[in-house]
Design a protein around this motif. Structure first.
Motif, PDB file in Angstrom:
ATOM      1  N   GLY A 109       9.451   9.588 -17.267  1.00 25.65           N
ATOM      2  CA  GLY A 109       8.562   8.965 -18.242  1.00 25.65           C
ATOM      3  C   GLY A 109       7.229   8.515 -17.710  1.00 25.65           C
ATOM      4  O   GLY A 109       6.425   7.930 -18.433  1.00 25.65           O
ATOM      5  N   LEU A 110       6.934   8.766 -16.431  1.00 23.14           N
ATOM      6  CA  LEU A 110       5.677   8.356 -15.808  1.00 23.14           C
ATOM      7  C   LEU A 110       5.322   6.917 -16.178  1.00 23.14           C
ATOM      8  O   LEU A 110       4.357   6.647 -16.886  1.00 23.14           O
ATOM      9  CB  LEU A 110       4.544   9.304 -16.233  1.00 23.14           C
ATOM     10  N   PRO A 111       6.089   5.955 -15.706  1.00 25.91           N
ATOM     11  CA  PRO A 111       5.929   4.563 -16.145  1.00 25.91           C
ATOM     12  C   PRO A 111       4.633   3.929 -15.669  1.00 25.91           C
ATOM     13  O   PRO A 111       4.013   4.365 -14.698  1.00 25.91           O
ATOM     14  CB  PRO A 111       7.138   3.863 -15.510  1.00 25.91           C
ATOM     15  N   ARG A 112       4.246   2.852 -16.358  1.00 30.31           N
ATOM     16  CA  ARG A 112       3.133   2.014 -15.923  1.00 30.31           C
ATOM     17  C   ARG A 112       3.705   0.842 -15.146  1.00 30.31           C
ATOM     18  O   ARG A 112       4.597   0.138 -15.625  1.00 30.31           O
ATOM     19  CB  ARG A 112       2.317   1.524 -17.114  1.00 30.31           C
ATOM     20  N   VAL A 113       3.184   0.619 -13.934  1.00 31.74           N
ATOM     21  CA  VAL A 113       3.739  -0.352 -12.996  1.00 31.74           C
ATOM     22  C   VAL A 113       2.677  -1.392 -12.657  1.00 31.74           C
ATOM     23  O   VAL A 113       1.496  -1.062 -12.503  1.00 31.74           O
ATOM     24  CB  VAL A 113       4.216   0.349 -11.701  1.00 31.74           C
ATOM     25  N   LEU A 114       3.101  -2.643 -12.524  1.00 33.36           N
ATOM     26  CA  LEU A 114       2.240  -3.722 -12.053  1.00 33.36           C
ATOM     27  C   LEU A 114       2.902  -4.354 -10.842  1.00 33.36           C
ATOM     28  O   LEU A 114       4.042  -4.804 -10.924  1.00 33.36           O
ATOM     29  CB  LEU A 114       2.047  -4.762 -13.158  1.00 33.36           C
ATOM     30  N   GLU A 115       2.187  -4.389  -9.709  1.00 32.36           N
ATOM     31  CA  GLU A 115       2.700  -5.108  -8.548  1.00 32.36           C
ATOM     32  C   GLU A 115       1.950  -6.426  -8.424  1.00 32.36           C
ATOM     33  O   GLU A 115       0.744  -6.454  -8.150  1.00 32.36           O
ATOM     34  CB  GLU A 115       2.570  -4.305  -7.250  1.00 32.36           C
ATOM     35  N   LEU A 116       2.667  -7.519  -8.612  1.00 29.68           N
ATOM     36  CA  LEU A 116       2.088  -8.859  -8.571  1.00 29.68           C
ATOM     37  C   LEU A 116       2.177  -9.429  -7.165  1.00 29.68           C
ATOM     38  O   LEU A 116       3.241  -9.403  -6.541  1.00 29.68           O
ATOM     39  CB  LEU A 116       2.817  -9.774  -9.556  1.00 29.68           C
ATOM     40  N   GLY A 117       1.054  -9.964  -6.666  1.00 27.11           N
ATOM     41  CA  GLY A 117       1.016 -10.454  -5.295  1.00 27.11           C
ATOM     42  C   GLY A 117       1.212  -9.320  -4.319  1.00 27.11           C
ATOM     43  O   GLY A 117       1.984  -9.427  -3.370  1.00 27.11           O
ATOM     44  N   CYS A 118       0.472  -8.230  -4.516  1.00 25.24           N
ATOM     45  CA  CYS A 118       0.788  -6.964  -3.848  1.00 25.24           C
ATOM     46  C   CYS A 118       0.523  -6.972  -2.346  1.00 25.24           C
ATOM     47  O   CYS A 118       1.213  -6.286  -1.595  1.00 25.24           O
ATOM     48  CB  CYS A 118       0.027  -5.820  -4.498  1.00 25.24           C
ATOM     49  N   GLY A 119      -0.493  -7.714  -1.868  1.00 23.62           N
ATOM     50  CA  GLY A 119      -0.814  -7.639  -0.447  1.00 23.62           C
ATOM     51  C   GLY A 119      -1.110  -6.211  -0.039  1.00 23.62           C
ATOM     52  O   GLY A 119      -1.988  -5.556  -0.588  1.00 23.62           O
ATOM     53  N   GLN A 120      -0.362  -5.692   0.922  1.00 29.33           N
ATOM     54  CA  GLN A 120      -0.563  -4.319   1.393  1.00 29.33           C
ATOM     55  C   GLN A 120      -0.226  -3.270   0.332  1.00 29.33           C
ATOM     56  O   GLN A 120      -0.662  -2.133   0.419  1.00 29.33           O
ATOM     57  CB  GLN A 120       0.287  -4.080   2.642  1.00 29.33           C
ATOM     58  N   GLY A 121       0.591  -3.637  -0.657  1.00 31.58           N
ATOM     59  CA  GLY A 121       0.859  -2.743  -1.778  1.00 31.58           C
ATOM     60  C   GLY A 121       1.874  -1.648  -1.525  1.00 31.58           C
ATOM     61  O   GLY A 121       1.921  -0.662  -2.266  1.00 31.58           O
ATOM     62  N   ILE A 122       2.722  -1.807  -0.525  1.00 30.13           N
ATOM     63  CA  ILE A 122       3.644  -0.727  -0.152  1.00 30.13           C
ATOM     64  C   ILE A 122       4.612  -0.340  -1.283  1.00 30.13           C
ATOM     65  O   ILE A 122       4.758   0.851  -1.590  1.00 30.13           O
ATOM     66  CB  ILE A 122       4.414  -1.094   1.137  1.00 30.13           C
ATOM     67  N   PRO A 123       5.292  -1.290  -1.959  1.00 26.45           N
ATOM     68  CA  PRO A 123       6.179  -0.868  -3.064  1.00 26.45           C
ATOM     69  C   PRO A 123       5.428  -0.153  -4.183  1.00 26.45           C
ATOM     70  O   PRO A 123       5.897   0.858  -4.716  1.00 26.45           O
ATOM     71  CB  PRO A 123       6.786  -2.190  -3.553  1.00 26.45           C
ATOM     72  N   GLY A 124       4.249  -0.652  -4.539  1.00 25.66           N
ATOM     73  CA  GLY A 124       3.469  -0.010  -5.590  1.00 25.66           C
ATOM     74  C   GLY A 124       2.984   1.368  -5.185  1.00 25.66           C
ATOM     75  O   GLY A 124       2.999   2.311  -5.994  1.00 25.66           O
ATOM     76  N   ILE A 125       2.551   1.519  -3.938  1.00 24.74           N
ATOM     77  CA  ILE A 125       2.091   2.821  -3.457  1.00 24.74           C
ATOM     78  C   ILE A 125       3.231   3.834  -3.479  1.00 24.74           C
ATOM     79  O   ILE A 125       3.029   5.013  -3.801  1.00 24.74           O
ATOM     80  CB  ILE A 125       1.496   2.689  -2.044  1.00 24.74           C
ATOM     81  N   LEU A 126       4.427   3.392  -3.144  1.00 15.24           N
ATOM     82  CA  LEU A 126       5.587   4.287  -3.196  1.00 15.24           C
ATOM     83  C   LEU A 126       5.748   4.877  -4.594  1.00 15.24           C
ATOM     84  O   LEU A 126       5.910   6.090  -4.763  1.00 15.24           O
ATOM     85  CB  LEU A 126       6.846   3.519  -2.797  1.00 15.24           C
ATOM     86  N   LEU A 127       5.698   4.023  -5.625  1.00 15.59           N
ATOM     87  CA  LEU A 127       5.870   4.517  -6.996  1.00 15.59           C
ATOM     88  C   LEU A 127       4.649   5.298  -7.457  1.00 15.59           C
ATOM     89  O   LEU A 127       4.765   6.220  -8.270  1.00 15.59           O
ATOM     90  CB  LEU A 127       6.157   3.353  -7.945  1.00 15.59           C
ATOM     91  N   LEU A 128       3.482   4.957  -6.954  1.00 20.34           N
ATOM     92  CA  LEU A 128       2.282   5.736  -7.266  1.00 20.34           C
ATOM     93  C   LEU A 128       2.431   7.163  -6.768  1.00 20.34           C
ATOM     94  O   LEU A 128       2.144   8.128  -7.492  1.00 20.34           O
ATOM     95  CB  LEU A 128       1.062   5.070  -6.619  1.00 20.34           C
ATOM     96  N   LYS A 129       2.903   7.323  -5.541  1.00 22.71           N
ATOM     97  CA  LYS A 129       3.114   8.660  -4.986  1.00 22.71           C
ATOM     98  C   LYS A 129       4.207   9.413  -5.730  1.00 22.71           C
ATOM     99  O   LYS A 129       4.222  10.644  -5.748  1.00 22.71           O
ATOM    100  CB  LYS A 129       3.470   8.572  -3.497  1.00 22.71           C
ATOM    101  N   ALA A 130       5.120   8.659  -6.337  1.00 21.25           N
ATOM    102  CA  ALA A 130       6.206   9.293  -7.092  1.00 21.25           C
ATOM    103  C   ALA A 130       5.798   9.633  -8.526  1.00 21.25           C
ATOM    104  O   ALA A 130       6.611  10.126  -9.290  1.00 21.25           O
ATOM    105  CB  ALA A 130       7.428   8.385  -7.106  1.00 21.25           C
ATOM    106  N   GLY A 131       4.551   9.337  -8.898  1.00 24.98           N
ATOM    107  CA  GLY A 131       4.054   9.775 -10.199  1.00 24.98           C
ATOM    108  C   GLY A 131       3.720   8.699 -11.192  1.00 24.98           C
ATOM    109  O   GLY A 131       3.261   8.994 -12.296  1.00 24.98           O
ATOM    110  N   ALA A 132       3.936   7.428 -10.868  1.00 24.19           N
ATOM    111  CA  ALA A 132       3.664   6.354 -11.814  1.00 24.19           C
ATOM    112  C   ALA A 132       2.176   6.011 -11.841  1.00 24.19           C
ATOM    113  O   ALA A 132       1.422   6.347 -10.926  1.00 24.19           O
ATOM    114  CB  ALA A 132       4.464   5.102 -11.447  1.00 24.19           C
ATOM    115  N   GLU A 133       1.773   5.322 -12.908  1.00 23.23           N
ATOM    116  CA  GLU A 133       0.472   4.650 -12.941  1.00 23.23           C
ATOM    117  C   GLU A 133       0.707   3.242 -12.414  1.00 23.23           C
ATOM    118  O   GLU A 133       1.585   2.537 -12.905  1.00 23.23           O
ATOM    119  CB  GLU A 133      -0.062   4.592 -14.376  1.00 23.23           C
ATOM    120  N   VAL A 134      -0.060   2.816 -11.409  1.00 23.87           N
ATOM    121  CA  VAL A 134       0.214   1.543 -10.746  1.00 23.87           C
ATOM    122  C   VAL A 134      -1.040   0.679 -10.716  1.00 23.87           C
ATOM    123  O   VAL A 134      -2.111   1.127 -10.306  1.00 23.87           O
ATOM    124  CB  VAL A 134       0.734   1.756  -9.309  1.00 23.87           C
ATOM    125  N   HIS A 135      -0.882  -0.565 -11.150  1.00 28.35           N
ATOM    126  CA  HIS A 135      -1.947  -1.553 -11.080  1.00 28.35           C
ATOM    127  C   HIS A 135      -1.557  -2.600 -10.039  1.00 28.35           C
ATOM    128  O   HIS A 135      -0.441  -3.121 -10.070  1.00 28.35           O
ATOM    129  CB  HIS A 135      -2.162  -2.207 -12.444  1.00 28.35           C
TER     130      HIS A 135
END
Length: 280
Positions: A109-135
């Protein structure tokens, strides 16, 4: 600190040694690139800023001796253990076990993701590389410009070349506190549109827990959205942890909260991953 969106270019973020505007002049960010192993076949790149550069960016001489400066710095320059735990759990949850150079796995479903308090952003980047839209959201804009955005660039080089260096494909960056973020997202038509919210090492204090929960309630897509929060069971000296956050969520009554992973490897305090789903 009022929330704002940062309009960044991949060309600027891709230069790890470029000057970064800290609000009172240019500071050279001596970022070193390191490899973070999430799984044997899933590795991400991240930057590391020296204490000198971090202190210059925030104009805080005491930063070298502290992971937290209330009202000014929330620890975003450091990669915390629970961020890796959360990224590893995302791999398991979404069956991500490799990243081919040209064909990334696609999330359903190519989800929209928000990482709160992201810092380095590693969890969000993982899902971004997997196809999600990440903020990506962090309290400090300096963290986003000096580390988060360069990390996104380093890990999505092929996509960035296609974007010709002008913008980040499927990514946006927001700085400021959680209290004002929902107002900004509402103006952007994003409030209540996030299928997934990620947050790691952000419930270390009781005050931050209430703010985080309120933000999740407003930002998560009603009914179907799901949040994952990774944290230590207890943070000595600041009073937060998973047990107090679970009590807060249960008292609020909006979500069902469940502990879905426990990491007790002896490297630090016991760590846990919680999931929050709307009650039906």
């Amino acid at each position: 600190m009022p929330a704002e969106e940062l309009i960044l270019s991949t060309q600027e973020a891709g230069d790890a040694r470029s000057a970064s505007d800290a609000g009172s002049g240019a500071v050279v960010c001596d970022v070193l690139t390191e490899v973070v192993e999430i799984l044997p076949n899933v590795r991400l790149l991240k930057g590391r800023l020296s204490s000198r550069a971090s202190s210059q960016l925030l104009q805080e001489e005491g930063l070298a001796d502290s992971d937290l400066i209330p009202g000014n710095y929330e620890g975003g320059f450091k990669l915390w253990e629970c961020a890796i735990d959360l990224a590893r759990f995302m791999c398991q949850h979404f069956s991500i076990d490799y990243f081919d150079q040209h064909a990334y796995p696609q999330l359903p479903g190519l989800p929209r993701v928000l990482e709160l308090g992201c810092g380095q952003g590693i969890p969000g980047i993982l899902l971004l590389k997997a196809g999600a839209e990440v903020h990506f959201q962090d309290y400090n804009r300096e963290v986003l410009t000096a580390l988060t955005a360069p990390n996104v660039t380093a890990n999505t080089a092929d996509n960035n070349r296609q974007a010709e260096g002008h913008s980040f494909p499927r990514s946006r960056f927001f700085s400021g506190d959680w209290a004002t973020l929902p107002t900004l997202l509402e103006k952007e038509g994003l409030l209540g549109t996030y299928d997934i919210i990620l947050s790691a090492e952000t419930i270390y204090s009781l005050d931050s827990q209430q703010q985080l929960l309120s933000c999740i309630k407003q930002c998560l897509r009603p009914t179907t959205g799901q949040a994952w929060v990774a944290a230590k069971s207890y943070y000595f000296g600041v009073g937060g942890g998973t047990a107090s956050f679970i009590r807060l969520v249960e008292k609020d009554g909006t979500f069902n909260v469940k502990t879905i992973d426990v990491i007790n490897d002896g490297a630090s305090n016991k760590r846990e991953i919680l999931t929050l789903k709307f009650k039906r």
